[in-house]
Design an enzyme around this catalytic site. Sequence first.
Site, PDB file in Angstrom:
ATOM      1  CG  HIS A 154      33.545  25.812  43.098  1.00  0.00           C
ATOM      2  ND1 HIS A 154      34.106  27.599  43.311  1.00  0.00           N
ATOM      3  CD2 HIS A 154      35.713  26.653  43.203  1.00  0.00           C
ATOM      4  CE1 HIS A 154      34.913  28.104  42.934  1.00  0.00           C
ATOM      5  NE2 HIS A 154      36.067  27.287  43.242  1.00  0.00           N
ATOM      6  CG  ASP A 162      36.781  31.554  46.420  1.00  0.00           C
ATOM      7  OD1 ASP A 162      37.292  32.216  46.095  1.00  0.00           O
ATOM      8  OD2 ASP A 162      36.089  30.239  46.067  1.00  0.00           O
ATOM      9  CD  GLU A 199      35.796  36.530  47.115  1.00  0.00           C
ATOM     10  OE1 GLU A 199      36.345  37.238  46.331  1.00  0.00           O
ATOM     11  OE2 GLU A 199      35.323  35.581  46.830  1.00  0.00           O
TER      12      GLU A 199
HETATM   13  C1  GLC Z   1      37.716  34.023  45.029  1.00  0.00           C
HETATM   14  C2  GLC Z   1      39.076  33.945  44.205  1.00  0.00           C
HETATM   15  C3  GLC Z   1      39.279  33.722  43.366  1.00  0.00           C
HETATM   16  C4  GLC Z   1      38.672  32.602  42.250  1.00  0.00           C
HETATM   17  C5  GLC Z   1      37.568  32.506  42.280  1.00  0.00           C
HETATM   18  C6  GLC Z   1      36.665  31.429  41.690  1.00  0.00           C
HETATM   19  O1  GLC Z   1      36.653  34.614  43.677  1.00  0.00           O
HETATM   20  O2  GLC Z   1      39.022  34.907  45.075  1.00  0.00           O
HETATM   21  O3  GLC Z   1      40.661  33.637  42.601  1.00  0.00           O
HETATM   22  O4  GLC Z   1      38.797  32.666  41.030  1.00  0.00           O
HETATM   23  O5  GLC Z   1      37.195  32.486  43.424  1.00  0.00           O
HETATM   24  O6  GLC Z   1      37.313  30.202  42.972  1.00  0.00           O
HETATM   25  C1  GLC Z   2      34.052  37.876  40.820  1.00  0.00           C
HETATM   26  C2  GLC Z   2      33.127  37.060  42.327  1.00  0.00           C
HETATM   27  C3  GLC Z   2      33.983  37.271  43.260  1.00  0.00           C
HETATM   28  C4  GLC Z   2      36.241  36.606  42.881  1.00  0.00           C
HETATM   29  C5  GLC Z   2      36.227  37.567  41.193  1.00  0.00           C
HETATM   30  C6  GLC Z   2      37.435  36.778  40.862  1.00  0.00           C
HETATM   31  O1  GLC Z   2      33.984  39.396  41.357  1.00  0.00           O
HETATM   32  O2  GLC Z   2      32.619  38.349  42.623  1.00  0.00           O
HETATM   33  O3  GLC Z   2      33.814  36.672  44.062  1.00  0.00           O
HETATM   34  O4  GLC Z   2      36.709  36.868  43.317  1.00  0.00           O
HETATM   35  O5  GLC Z   2      34.948  37.672  40.338  1.00  0.00           O
HETATM   36  O6  GLC Z   2      37.311  37.801  39.954  1.00  0.00           O
END
Ligand code: GLC
Ligand code: GLC
Length: 661
Positions: free
Chosen positions: A196, A296, A338
């Site tokens: 995003h 991410d 991630e």
């Molecule tokens: C990833 C990041 C998290 C963020 C989310 C949206 O999961 O680690 O901190 O809120 O993506 O970008």
């Molecule tokens: C969810 C998503 C992860 C993100 C997290 C943020 O677990 O799978 O990508 O880091 O939310 O809280």
Amino acid sequence: MGMHTEDWIPREAERSLQRLLPRIEGVFAGDCREPEAWPPFRDRLQREWPALFRLLVRLYGQHYDFFYHLEQLLRMLACSWLARPSRLQALDARREKDPGWFKGRDVIGGVLYVDLFSDNLALLHEHIPYFKELDLSYLHLMPIFAVPHGENDGGYAVSSYRAVNPDLGTMEQLTELAGVLHAAGISLALDFVFNHTSDEHAWARRAQAGDPDFQAYYHCFPDRSVPDRYEAALREIFPTVRRGSFTWRPDMQRWVWTTFNSYQWDLNYANPAVFRAMAEEMLFLANAGVEVLRLDAVAFIWKTMGTDCENRPEAHLIIQAFNRLARIAAPALLFKSEAIVHPEAVLSYIDPGECQLSYNPQLMALLWEAVATRRVNLLSRAMSRRARLPEGCSWVNYLRCHDDIGWTFDDEDAWAVRLNPHDHRRFLNAFYSGRFEGSFARGVPFQFNPETGDMRISGTLASLAGLEQALERKDALLIEMAVRRVMLLRSIVLSAGGIPLIYLGDEWGMLNDYTYLSEPAKAHDSRWVHRSRRRWERRDLSSGETIEWRLFEGLRQLIQARKRLPALDNGGLVVFDTGNPHVFGFVRQGGGQRLLILANVTETPQAVPGASFQRFGATAGLHDHIGGDTLAPDEAPLLGPYQYRWLEALTPEGTSAVPRK
Ligand code: GLC
Ligand code: GLC
């Protein structure tokens, strides 16, 4: 598409490459300074092309302007390679000769927020000696790019991938820092927030202004009919922020797909223009000196009606295609996945042709599970089924990061050790939010969903491990146990195989910081409790008496021990049945050395039945690289409260007992 319908692909790949090569060579010829840059680029392009072409056909082959996008993509690649600084081109050459460089036991990672740690990029330089004290060779800076003022999800709402947030510094400073870190033996890792953009990104602005080309960069819908159909199968990620996954934009009279916060607009990768534009941003970051890109929220990038829109096959194709582009135009670049999802889905991203590195959320969550339950059954089962990775890949092992902890274990694993997964998650949430009688932990609930009962946990390593509560109670025994618990958890993360990643602050036992509750942009997001601005200078490492010093020094010693033991180079672990449900055991082997790692996850002494050791093949005894003592062959080790041992099997000659293959 069946096998046969794809028969034409290799032929067409070859034909289109022959057609495109002269045009791309023209890009180099036009730049009279660097005709010598062409041959290596051409060679890599030719090498990667068949696979890349196949991926792109599967993703975008149906588009009427497919070949137009293809040519533009290659032109962009060529320009990106031409713009790549010579220092990085030299690094490319070195990494191509040594692609597994990150698998050594000397690779240790750290992660920090620049603003919270050193205020800005310029001041970060002063901390390099501190990073060296911890032997860091990998540094992940949390998002540092331009973001909306106020709420921006800790930087994860990016308004430009080419401009550093002015509060932190400039692009020039970032590039310079990357070089200085590299010279100090530290590889720079940054996020690629590619699922995003923020709603202030230039593309989003043009979409808001009504430009249909840019509305097609995102997922925009005039009414609820399509969003409703999608939503029937979607998981809510931030349910306390806003229900559902779509946001109404009155300015556009459109619903926009926003998996995370309303100001984070999901990109539409079904649009080849988005793929191309983001590939360009990716290579721009690589050319700034970033060696590892943390992908991410990888799981969310492709949407398919009727599915939960996570971990779609096309998401893998996108990342594989990005990987091929990197091999051509920035070969040193690595990807870290991630994917905080089901453990099997986590594994699906890990491949030399996709993400070479990945967070290991299963190990992380189950270590916390083990110290809460004082049992290792679930941990042992899960690790025996899912610890090994393909060649050329590595885990990134951690105890916590900037995000919450979710209980991402496999339900079947839970049932197999007679745990009801739903009840067990509820127990863990109660335990780590301190609502369970007798719990040592001080965690804070995150994103409680009243409909499903789901919840996740925020908190620092030390607070989750019991230090905060113990200090409040001024109870010396509890403090001792908390310190040992931290050390025990670290001992596993440092020996399990992979890059250990330290959230800076945890090395000296930073506690939860509740001041976020008085900041309106943060109060609703409990993850800020473990993203503290507490000043580093205030920690007391002055004498061997303080807890901070014990935790810091203890970590340093563990790191030194790790670096001395060749068996701890990255590679698989083999779970070892210790015959005691409170003692986790696993074997590591390599470099002519064989180690048995034991860890008592309770505050009471535990014995490990001698019979187990015969299986380990320690004919002449065991040397403990942590305690320094040597056990006789018939001596069954006792483990004190939270004790861990890194035992090397000795042969009668006093050398390591590595069985012949
Ligand atoms: C990833 C990041 C998290 C963020 C989310 C949206 O999961 O680690 O901190 O809120 O993506 O970008
Ligand atoms: C969810 C998503 C992860 C993100 C997290 C943020 O677990 O799978 O990508 O880091 O939310 O809280």
